[in-house]
Design an enzyme around this catalytic site. Structure first.
Site, PDB file in Angstrom:
ATOM      1  N   CYS A 235     -26.495  13.169  -0.445  1.00  0.00           N
ATOM      2  CA  CYS A 235     -27.546  13.646  -1.353  1.00  0.00           C
ATOM      3  C   CYS A 235     -27.737  12.788  -2.605  1.00  0.00           C
ATOM      4  CB  CYS A 235     -27.276  15.103  -1.725  1.00  0.00           C
ATOM      5  SG  CYS A 235     -28.738  15.948  -2.402  1.00  0.00           S
TER       6      CYS A 235
ATOM      7  N   LYS B 227     -18.583  13.891  -1.405  1.00  0.00           N
ATOM      8  CA  LYS B 227     -19.744  13.471  -2.202  1.00  0.00           C
ATOM      9  C   LYS B 227     -19.313  12.785  -3.498  1.00  0.00           C
ATOM     10  CE  LYS B 227     -24.054  15.641  -3.901  1.00  0.00           C
ATOM     11  NZ  LYS B 227     -24.821  16.905  -3.819  1.00  0.00           N
TER      12      LYS B 227
ATOM     13  N   GLU C  33     -27.256  18.503   4.440  1.00  0.00           N
ATOM     14  CA  GLU C  33     -26.212  18.849   3.479  1.00  0.00           C
ATOM     15  C   GLU C  33     -25.956  20.358   3.477  1.00  0.00           C
ATOM     16  OE1 GLU C  33     -25.180  18.044  -1.257  1.00  0.00           O
ATOM     17  OE2 GLU C  33     -27.262  18.136  -0.597  1.00  0.00           O
TER      18      GLU C  33
END
Length: 418
Positions: free
Chosen positions: A259, A222, A147
């Site tokens: 994540c 995300k 990331e």
């Protein structure tokens, strides 16, 4: 009542020694928990512990695979951890094996956060060059980076100057990786801080999917933004707007769960419903916060959704020029804590690889037979036995302002005694 035993000097010494040995990010001086156990348990005991911790692929632990000398030379010359395993599937009569070689890169930043931003970015590029070359030499088909790989994970600071690292989807980092994609016929997943120039310079936490011909296949932003401890990411970007895309590539259908999305089972589910065969989870997480969860969540997602998962975490401690505070009551501090690496692959049959180092850069490679995804669906029938209509009805009701939980109370629970 018996008093609790007091710590002895020997016990205190052991704790201090363990703390000292782990200050470099190792596990009591070992690269990983796997290494610690293998070096300190008798072989027959370690084999049984390993079976329970890592599971079995077709009746045995995932086997190691040999890599070209050129890849191993890059690993030893640049001192990054290099490991390779394979997940096999049963031989089928009507389908040939669908073996894909996938790779994960974990790394620390290359220069202190006080260095000029351009120098920091270029130094990370140069640091990753030999690791990507090793992946190419090893024949990796799909490679995923960590990331926000082009920068320090500065989202704890709430300082807006770090926004300078943001770039368009077709920016410098994409052009850098496109050359490798073309050179090695490799799909590359590049998680970056995206600057959307067509929508008011809005920032996003984005994964760019680069095809094996060097083309940009698409992007995913995300879905879930943490608001816990030092993670102040909503200062920079908010929840993504790209849904749960699955990208059909030359090497299978892949997706990216960035994540914090790994903490949300429905996020994993959605990628599976859209047909993902491999889901990558590029992350940046520290040991004090999440390490007990790390070996569990992605592995559970692989099992529940019958796909492979590649989990990537950066390594090292990143110290920032200005101390910052967070919502957990700690005094101000200048670093997040230690990013503990430990990248690994999980398979739909509940087996997984040992992890990469907890404190060194690394490249993890795995051969995965995508036929295993369907074979596990046929064996366990999770998709077939799910009750999506029940879940959909509950979620529809839950979203209404007048929702009431389906709780049936014991009629005698609140009855007053006569």
């Amino acid at each position: 009542m018996e008093k609790p035993a007091q710590n002895t000097d020997a016990q205190n010494g052991q704790v201090q020694e363990a703390t000292k040995a782990s200050s470099d990010g190792s596990v009591c001086g070992y690269d990983s928990l796997h290494h610690l156990l293998s070096e300190n348990l008798k072989p027959h005991i370690f084999q049984e512990v390993n079976r329970i911790l890592l599971g079995l692929n077709r009746g045995k632990a995932p086997e190691t695979i040999s890599l070209p000398e050129s890849a191993k030379a890059l690993s030893s010359g640049r001192n990054f951890d290099l490991q390779a395993f394979c997940f096999l599937a049963d031989k089928e009569l009507l389908r040939e094996p669908r073996i894909v070689r996938v790779g994960l890169i974990q790394n620390s930043i290359a220069l202190p956060t006080t260095a000029h931003f351009l120098d920091q970015k270029r130094a990370i590029f140069e640091k990753l060059r030999p690791i990507i070359d090793a992946a190419g030499a090893a024949g990796v088909n799909v490679l995923c980076l960590q990331e926000a790989w082009t920068m320090p994970f500065a989202f704890c600071t709430r300082e807006k100057r770090w926004c300078e690292f943001a770039e368009p989807v077709d920016g410098e980092s994409t052009r850098f990786l496109q050359d490798f994609a073309r050179m090695y016929n490799m799909v590359i997943i590049s998680p970056i801080l995206e600057r959307d120039v067509n929508h008011g310079e809005t920032l996003w936490n984005t994964a760019v999917i680069i095809g094996n011909n060097g083309n940009i296949i698409g992007k995913h932003r995300k879905n879930h933004i943490p608001r816990v401890g030092d993670f102040n990411e909503s200062t920079y970007y908010m929840e993504g707007n790209t849904g749960h895309p699955v990208f059909e590539t030359a090497y299978g259908k892949i997706a990216v769960n960035i994540c914090y999305g790994r903490h949300h089972p429905l996020n994993w589910l959605a990628f599976g419903l859209n047909g993902a065969e491999i889901v990558f989870n590029p992350s940046a997480t520290v040991g004090e916060l999440s390490e007990p969860m790390w070996p569990i969540e992605a592995r559970n997602a692989a099992i529940a959704n019958s796909y492979f998962v590649g989990s990537i975490n950066r390594v090292g401690t990143e110290v920032f020029p200005n101390p910052f505070t967070s919502g957990d009551g700690k005094p101000e501090h200048a670093d997040f804590g230690h990013f503990y690496g430990s990248s690994h692959f999980s398979a739909p049959d509940a087996s997984c690889t040992p992890s990469l180092s907890r404190h060194r850069d690394g490249l993890l490679i795995s051969d995965v037979d995508l036929n295993l995804c369907r074979q596990i669906k046929d064996k366990w029938g999770f998709r077939m036995t799910a009750r999506y209509e029940l879940y959909a009805d509950l979620l529809a009701q839950y979203l209404k302002p007048d929702f009431e939980p389906q709780v049936i109370s014991d009629p005698l629970l609140h009855k007053k005694s006569p």
